[in-house]
Write a protein that holds these residues in place. Structure first.
Motif, short mmCIF file in Angstrom:
data_model
loop_
_atom_site.label_atom_id
_atom_site.label_comp_id
_atom_site.label_asym_id
_atom_site.label_seq_id
_atom_site.Cartn_x
_atom_site.Cartn_y
_atom_site.Cartn_z
N THR A 1 0.82 -1.20 0.00
CA THR A 1 0.00 0.00 0.00
C THR A 1 0.86 1.26 0.00
OG1 THR A 1 -1.92 1.06 1.05
CG2 THR A 1 -0.22 0.18 2.52
N HIS A 2 0.35 2.30 -0.64
CA HIS A 2 1.03 3.58 -0.76
C HIS A 2 0.02 4.69 -0.48
CE1 HIS A 2 4.37 1.54 -3.01
NE2 HIS A 2 3.37 0.76 -3.38
N ARG A 3 0.47 5.79 0.07
CA ARG A 3 -0.39 6.92 0.40
C ARG A 3 0.10 8.16 -0.33
NH1 ARG A 3 -0.83 10.97 4.67
NH2 ARG A 3 -3.02 11.28 5.28
N VAL A 4 -0.83 8.86 -0.97
CA VAL A 4 -0.49 10.06 -1.74
C VAL A 4 -1.32 11.23 -1.20
CG1 VAL A 4 -0.49 11.14 -4.01
CG2 VAL A 4 0.01 8.70 -3.80
N THR A 5 -0.66 12.30 -0.83
CA THR A 5 -1.34 13.49 -0.35
C THR A 5 -1.35 14.56 -1.44
OG1 THR A 5 0.70 14.38 0.60
CG2 THR A 5 -0.68 13.04 2.05
N GLY A 6 -2.23 15.54 -1.27
CA GLY A 6 -2.32 16.61 -2.24
C GLY A 6 -3.20 17.74 -1.76
N LYS A 7 -3.24 18.80 -2.55
CA LYS A 7 -4.12 19.94 -2.25
C LYS A 7 -5.50 19.75 -2.88
CE LYS A 7 -0.27 23.24 -2.00
NZ LYS A 7 0.33 24.46 -2.62
N THR A 8 -5.50 19.32 -4.12
CA THR A 8 -6.74 19.11 -4.86
C THR A 8 -6.69 17.75 -5.53
OG1 THR A 8 -6.96 21.49 -5.26
CG2 THR A 8 -8.23 20.03 -6.68
N PHE A 9 -7.82 17.07 -5.54
CA PHE A 9 -7.89 15.72 -6.10
C PHE A 9 -8.92 15.70 -7.23
CE2 PHE A 9 -6.23 15.44 -1.91
CZ PHE A 9 -5.30 14.41 -1.93
N ILE A 10 -8.55 15.02 -8.31
CA ILE A 10 -9.45 14.87 -9.46
C ILE A 10 -9.68 13.38 -9.67
CG2 ILE A 10 -9.80 15.28 -11.92
CD1 ILE A 10 -7.88 17.64 -11.74
N LEU A 11 -10.93 12.97 -9.52
CA LEU A 11 -11.30 11.58 -9.79
C LEU A 11 -11.67 11.49 -11.26
CD1 LEU A 11 -11.93 8.70 -8.96
CD2 LEU A 11 -14.14 9.49 -8.06
N ALA A 12 -10.85 10.77 -12.03
CA ALA A 12 -10.99 10.78 -13.49
C ALA A 12 -11.05 9.38 -14.07
CB ALA A 12 -9.84 11.57 -14.11
N ALA A 13 -11.52 8.42 -13.28
CA ALA A 13 -11.82 7.11 -13.86
C ALA A 13 -13.16 7.21 -14.59
CB ALA A 13 -11.85 6.05 -12.77
N ASN A 14 -13.63 6.12 -15.19
CA ASN A 14 -14.85 6.21 -15.97
C ASN A 14 -16.09 6.19 -15.08
OD1 ASN A 14 -15.47 3.49 -15.33
ND2 ASN A 14 -14.54 2.72 -17.20
N GLY A 15 -17.27 6.15 -15.72
CA GLY A 15 -18.51 6.23 -15.00
C GLY A 15 -18.91 4.97 -14.25
N ILE A 16 -18.06 3.96 -14.27
CA ILE A 16 -18.27 2.76 -13.45
C ILE A 16 -17.22 2.68 -12.36
CG2 ILE A 16 -18.24 0.22 -13.45
CD1 ILE A 16 -19.52 0.35 -16.23
N GLU A 17 -15.95 2.83 -12.74
CA GLU A 17 -14.88 2.71 -11.76
C GLU A 17 -14.85 3.89 -10.78
OE1 GLU A 17 -12.93 0.06 -11.35
OE2 GLU A 17 -13.96 -0.97 -12.98
N SER A 18 -15.26 5.08 -11.20
CA SER A 18 -15.27 6.23 -10.29
C SER A 18 -16.30 6.08 -9.18
CB SER A 18 -15.49 7.53 -11.06
OG SER A 18 -14.33 7.89 -11.79
N PRO A 19 -17.59 5.80 -9.51
CA PRO A 19 -18.53 5.60 -8.39
C PRO A 19 -18.16 4.41 -7.52
CG PRO A 19 -19.58 5.10 -10.50
CD PRO A 19 -18.27 5.79 -10.80
N LYS A 20 -17.56 3.38 -8.12
CA LYS A 20 -17.09 2.25 -7.32
C LYS A 20 -16.14 2.74 -6.24
CE LYS A 20 -13.63 -0.51 -8.34
NZ LYS A 20 -12.74 -1.52 -8.99
N LEU A 21 -15.18 3.58 -6.60
CA LEU A 21 -14.19 4.06 -5.64
C LEU A 21 -14.84 4.96 -4.58
CD1 LEU A 21 -11.33 4.28 -4.62
CD2 LEU A 21 -10.90 6.04 -6.35
N LEU A 22 -15.78 5.80 -4.98
CA LEU A 22 -16.47 6.65 -4.00
C LEU A 22 -17.24 5.80 -2.99
CD1 LEU A 22 -17.80 9.44 -6.39
CD2 LEU A 22 -15.95 9.67 -4.72
N LEU A 23 -17.87 4.74 -3.46
CA LEU A 23 -18.61 3.86 -2.55
C LEU A 23 -17.65 3.07 -1.66
CD1 LEU A 23 -21.33 2.58 -5.05
CD2 LEU A 23 -21.63 4.29 -3.24
N LEU A 24 -16.51 2.66 -2.21
CA LEU A 24 -15.51 1.94 -1.42
C LEU A 24 -14.94 2.79 -0.29
CD1 LEU A 24 -13.41 0.16 -4.21
CD2 LEU A 24 -14.70 -0.99 -2.40
#
Length: 532
Positions: free
Chosen positions: A267-290
């Motif tokens: 596992t790896h951790r990435v920090t940032g100021k702003t995040f852009i979720l740019a997977a497709n319309g299936i993988e992106s909601p999957k990640l939000l729900l996860l």
């Protein structure tokens, strides 16, 4: 402890939307880190895979499957990655590699129509968008320049500037369709495509290979791999094989970090100021729900309970027939032209709008397979192949389906090799779609008649294909109670999380969604920069 990296902008997904948003921000001086779940590969390898594949009509077969970043595979059998909850199966073909699914697209880069953004107001169906066509126009233009879009002026979508280049030369099939259909009022329009008609951006002009799908062998056609190259040239950093499995927030609801696995499940951790979720319309909601937590029990960005809902694509039916003259499809682009007259009108209150796509794909393989299945062989086989391959034509529609909250992506009980739940699809059609399909079939019959068509073979009633145009699952809107992101793609619930994806489109319209997704992503990037 996991190792840690950081950037001003962290982009999750290296498809065309995320890569071009990342490029824009990198050019404006931000540090940008792009995380891609899948591997990196080059055009030469994909072309070799295609040429060596026994399944030339399978657009997924040239692309490697990785156990750590699985995607749907349907041939020679369904791998079950997408769990089907029904009642209608939804089986999109998307790729999880650096550059994303536009590696195998048809490069159609249409703008939507102004009325597409106001169908609720105008026709009493669907949803209105929280932005106007005029808001999108400059970002459409920017996207067209970046991608090298060519097209004809008569698309129905207003323009303030011309296309970057003229259309690719017409195939003979396109010319004859245009000439024979015009007297009956069917205007054949050259498709708007991200395909070079001349040398552009150090890439050659289209030379008519006729395997635009699954891969343009010379890069005359734009794709997400080129977008990633542009982002890296601008200064962005890419990490491939980085499977993001959780988005972390702080006590105020701001996104603090993302966590990803490498193929060994380190596992790896990435920090940032702003995040852009740019997977497709299936993988992106999957990640939000996860990424559900004690504070956000239904998943991130989901206070409206609309993450994953309103899933849309463009269902299709079609017609195959034999024209009375030799047209020899297979010379030039696979999808050169369309009939656009049924994309808009008062009928949208009653049935779906659609565009009719005229195929120019080579018919040799399908004709040969059909003849062999009938027991034709020897000299007769050769004669019949020549006769039918010269005349067989196909039409299909690109049909609008309305947003329905019950059509959705959820998490299944099945897990992939890294232990991450896979997506579950809930999908259905309705009378609005069925009536639109019936109207398309009437138009097909007229068109076939004008072409002197015989041996007409329609799609079976009620059996529809899809076009891999995944939209709607993270819809934009003005009201946080019924949408996921605002007019700039920023999530209502997390001030530093944006979504750059065709999934933010509130409605699907009647054209391929990629150009609109890119335009929206560039608009989000401008907003991020202005508010940095």
């Amino acid at each position: 402890m996991p190792d840690q990296q950081s950037a001003d902008i962290v982009v999750i997904g290296s498809g065309i939307c995320g890569a071009l948003a990342g490029q824009r921000l990198a050019l404006q001086g931000a540090s940008v880190l792009i995380l891609e779940a899948g591997p990196r590969l080059d055009r030469g390898r994909i072309v070799a895979n295609f040429r060596n594949s026994p399944r030339k009509s399978d657009f997924m077969s040239p692309y490697p499957f990785s156990s750590w970043a699985p995607h749907p595979v349907y041939q020679p059998e369904d791998n079950g990655y997408l769990v089907q909850a029904g009642p209608y199966p939804y089986k999109p073909e998307y790729i999880r590699i650096v550059g994303g699914t536009t590696w195998h697209w048809a490069a159609q880069a249409w703008r939507i129509l102004p009325n597409d953004l106001r169908i609720k107001t105008l026709y009493g169906v669907g949803r209105d968008w929280p932005i106007s066509y005029e808001d999108l126009d400059p970002f459409y233009q920017e996207a067209e320049v970046k991608m090298g879009v060519s097209g004809a002026p008569n698309t129905g979508s207003p323009r303030t500037q011309p296309f970057p280049m003229e259309p690719v030369a017409e195939s003979y099939l396109e010319q004859r369709f245009r000439e024979r259909l015009a007297p009956a009022g069917f205007e054949v329009v050259t498709n708007t495509t991200a395909r070079n008609s001349r040398t552009y951006d150090n890439r050659p002009a289209c030379c008519g290979n006729n395997n635009c799908m699954p891969i343009c062998p010379i890069d005359a056609q734009y794709h997400g791999g080129l977008a990633v190259d542009a982002a890296e040239k601008a200064g962005a950093k890419l990490i491939a094989n980085a499977v993001v499995y959780r988005i972390e927030h702080d006590e105020r609801g701001r996104i603090a970090a993302v966590h990803y696995y490498d193929p060994d499940k380190t596992t790896h951790r990435v920090t940032g100021k702003t995040f852009i979720l740019a997977a497709n319309g299936i993988e992106s909601p999957k990640l939000l729900l996860l990424s559900a937590s004690d504070k956000y029990r239904n998943g991130l960005a989901n206070s409206s309970d609309t993450v994953g809902r309103y899933l849309m694509d463009h269902p299709s039916n079609g017609l195959v027939f034999d024209a009375e003259e030799e047209l020899w499809p297979g010379r030039g682009p696979m999808s050169p032209s369309s009939i656009n007259s049924l994309r808009d009108g008062a009928f949208r209150s009653d049935h779906a709008a659609f565009r009719i796509d005229i195929s120019n794909s080579s018919q040799v393989q399908s004709v040969t397979q059909a003849l062999i299945a009938k027991g034709v062989y020897g000299t007769e086989l050769e004669e019949q192949i020549r006769y039918h391959a010269a005349r067989q034509c196909s039409l299909k529609n690109v049909l609008e389906i309305l947003p329905d909250p019950n059509n959705r992506v959820t998490l299944s009980d099945k897990k992939d090799a890294l232990g991450i739940p896979t997506p579950q699809m809930h999908y259905a059609m309705n009378d609005y779609v069925d009536k639109g399909m019936a109207a398309a079939r009437e138009a097909y019959t007229q068109i076939a008649g004008l072409m002197g068509g015989t041996n007409l073979r329609y799609s079976p009633d009620g059996v529809y294909g899809n076009n891999q145009h995944i939209t709607g699952t993270m819809a934009m809107g003005s009201d946080p109670k019924d949408s996921v992101v605002d007019a700039f793609g920023r999530t209502h619930d997390h001030e530093n999380l944006y979504i750059a994806s065709t999934g933010v489109m509130p409605t699907a319209a009647t054209v391929n969604s990629t150009l609109t997704g890119v335009a929206l992503a560039l608009r989000s990037a401008e907003h991020i920069h202005a508010n940095a």
